[in-house]
Design a protein around this motif. Structure first.
Motif, PDB file in Angstrom:
ATOM      1  N   LYS A 151     -13.236  -6.926  -0.310  1.00 14.69           N
ATOM      2  CA  LYS A 151     -12.623  -5.609  -0.508  1.00 14.69           C
ATOM      3  C   LYS A 151     -12.196  -5.004   0.822  1.00 14.69           C
ATOM      4  O   LYS A 151     -11.147  -4.363   0.915  1.00 14.69           O
ATOM      5  CB  LYS A 151     -13.597  -4.671  -1.216  1.00 14.69           C
ATOM      6  N   ALA A 152     -12.980  -5.229   1.845  1.00 19.71           N
ATOM      7  CA  ALA A 152     -12.629  -4.705   3.165  1.00 19.71           C
ATOM      8  C   ALA A 152     -11.395  -5.413   3.712  1.00 19.71           C
ATOM      9  O   ALA A 152     -10.560  -4.788   4.378  1.00 19.71           O
ATOM     10  CB  ALA A 152     -13.803  -4.862   4.124  1.00 19.71           C
ATOM     11  N   LYS A 153     -11.249  -6.705   3.439  1.00 14.44           N
ATOM     12  CA  LYS A 153     -10.061  -7.438   3.890  1.00 14.44           C
ATOM     13  C   LYS A 153      -8.812  -6.923   3.186  1.00 14.44           C
ATOM     14  O   LYS A 153      -7.771  -6.723   3.810  1.00 14.44           O
ATOM     15  CB  LYS A 153     -10.229  -8.932   3.620  1.00 14.44           C
ATOM     16  N   VAL A 154      -8.904  -6.698   1.883  1.00 15.85           N
ATOM     17  CA  VAL A 154      -7.759  -6.171   1.129  1.00 15.85           C
ATOM     18  C   VAL A 154      -7.394  -4.781   1.642  1.00 15.85           C
ATOM     19  O   VAL A 154      -6.216  -4.458   1.817  1.00 15.85           O
ATOM     20  CB  VAL A 154      -8.083  -6.144  -0.387  1.00 15.85           C
ATOM     21  N   PHE A 155      -8.409  -3.957   1.908  1.00 15.43           N
ATOM     22  CA  PHE A 155      -8.155  -2.619   2.437  1.00 15.43           C
ATOM     23  C   PHE A 155      -7.471  -2.683   3.798  1.00 15.43           C
ATOM     24  O   PHE A 155      -6.542  -1.922   4.068  1.00 15.43           O
ATOM     25  CB  PHE A 155      -9.470  -1.840   2.538  1.00 15.43           C
ATOM     26  N   ALA A 156      -7.910  -3.596   4.645  1.00 10.73           N
ATOM     27  CA  ALA A 156      -7.315  -3.731   5.981  1.00 10.73           C
ATOM     28  C   ALA A 156      -5.859  -4.168   5.878  1.00 10.73           C
ATOM     29  O   ALA A 156      -4.997  -3.668   6.602  1.00 10.73           O
ATOM     30  CB  ALA A 156      -8.121  -4.718   6.813  1.00 10.73           C
ATOM     31  N   VAL A 157      -5.559  -5.088   4.964  1.00 11.31           N
ATOM     32  CA  VAL A 157      -4.179  -5.557   4.779  1.00 11.31           C
ATOM     33  C   VAL A 157      -3.306  -4.427   4.240  1.00 11.31           C
ATOM     34  O   VAL A 157      -2.190  -4.195   4.725  1.00 11.31           O
ATOM     35  CB  VAL A 157      -4.147  -6.792   3.853  1.00 11.31           C
ATOM     36  N   LEU A 158      -3.808  -3.714   3.234  1.00 19.76           N
ATOM     37  CA  LEU A 158      -3.026  -2.613   2.670  1.00 19.76           C
ATOM     38  C   LEU A 158      -2.805  -1.487   3.687  1.00 19.76           C
ATOM     39  O   LEU A 158      -1.723  -0.906   3.752  1.00 19.76           O
ATOM     40  CB  LEU A 158      -3.703  -2.067   1.419  1.00 19.76           C
ATOM     41  N   LEU A 200       0.885   1.376   7.349  1.00 14.31           N
ATOM     42  CA  LEU A 200       1.252   1.832   8.690  1.00 14.31           C
ATOM     43  C   LEU A 200       2.592   1.261   9.136  1.00 14.31           C
ATOM     44  O   LEU A 200       3.412   1.965   9.725  1.00 14.31           O
ATOM     45  CB  LEU A 200       0.160   1.467   9.687  1.00 14.31           C
ATOM     46  N   CYS A 201       2.836  -0.005   8.843  1.00 16.43           N
ATOM     47  CA  CYS A 201       4.132  -0.614   9.200  1.00 16.43           C
ATOM     48  C   CYS A 201       5.274   0.035   8.434  1.00 16.43           C
ATOM     49  O   CYS A 201       6.336   0.298   8.990  1.00 16.43           O
ATOM     50  CB  CYS A 201       4.093  -2.114   8.931  1.00 16.43           C
TER      51      CYS A 201
END
Length: 90
Positions: A15-22, A27-28
């Protein structure tokens, strides 16, 4: 002595990885949107600021025709007839 290297960012779970990607995608996207607003502003404030080329290839400003009546002829085709000539005051 070892050279310093970049500290790897470790996520605690999927879940933390998905949050970081989103979050990085958001931001981009926001950054690109703000850059587009900054660099793609229209620089022309009025219709008369445009410059067009005449039949001889010379550049003519539309300021020259301010206040005159424009007649646009429909040259026919699939959706029009040659008899309609609307007039517009500039």
């Amino acid at each position: 002595m070892e050279p310093l290297s970049a500290y790897p960012v470790k996520c605690s779970g999927p879940k933390a990885k998905v949050f970081a990607v989103l979050l990085s995608m958001l931001l981009c996207t926001v950054t690109l949107f703000l850059l587009q607003l900054k660099f793609l502003k229209p620089k022309i404030n009025s219709f008369y600021a445009f410059e067009v080329k005449d039949a001889k290839g010379r550049t003519v400003s539309l300021e020259k025709f301010k206040g005159k009546i424009l007649r646009r002829r429909n040259q026919g085709g699939i959706f029009g007839s040659i008899w309609s000539t609307p007039t517009v005051k500039l």
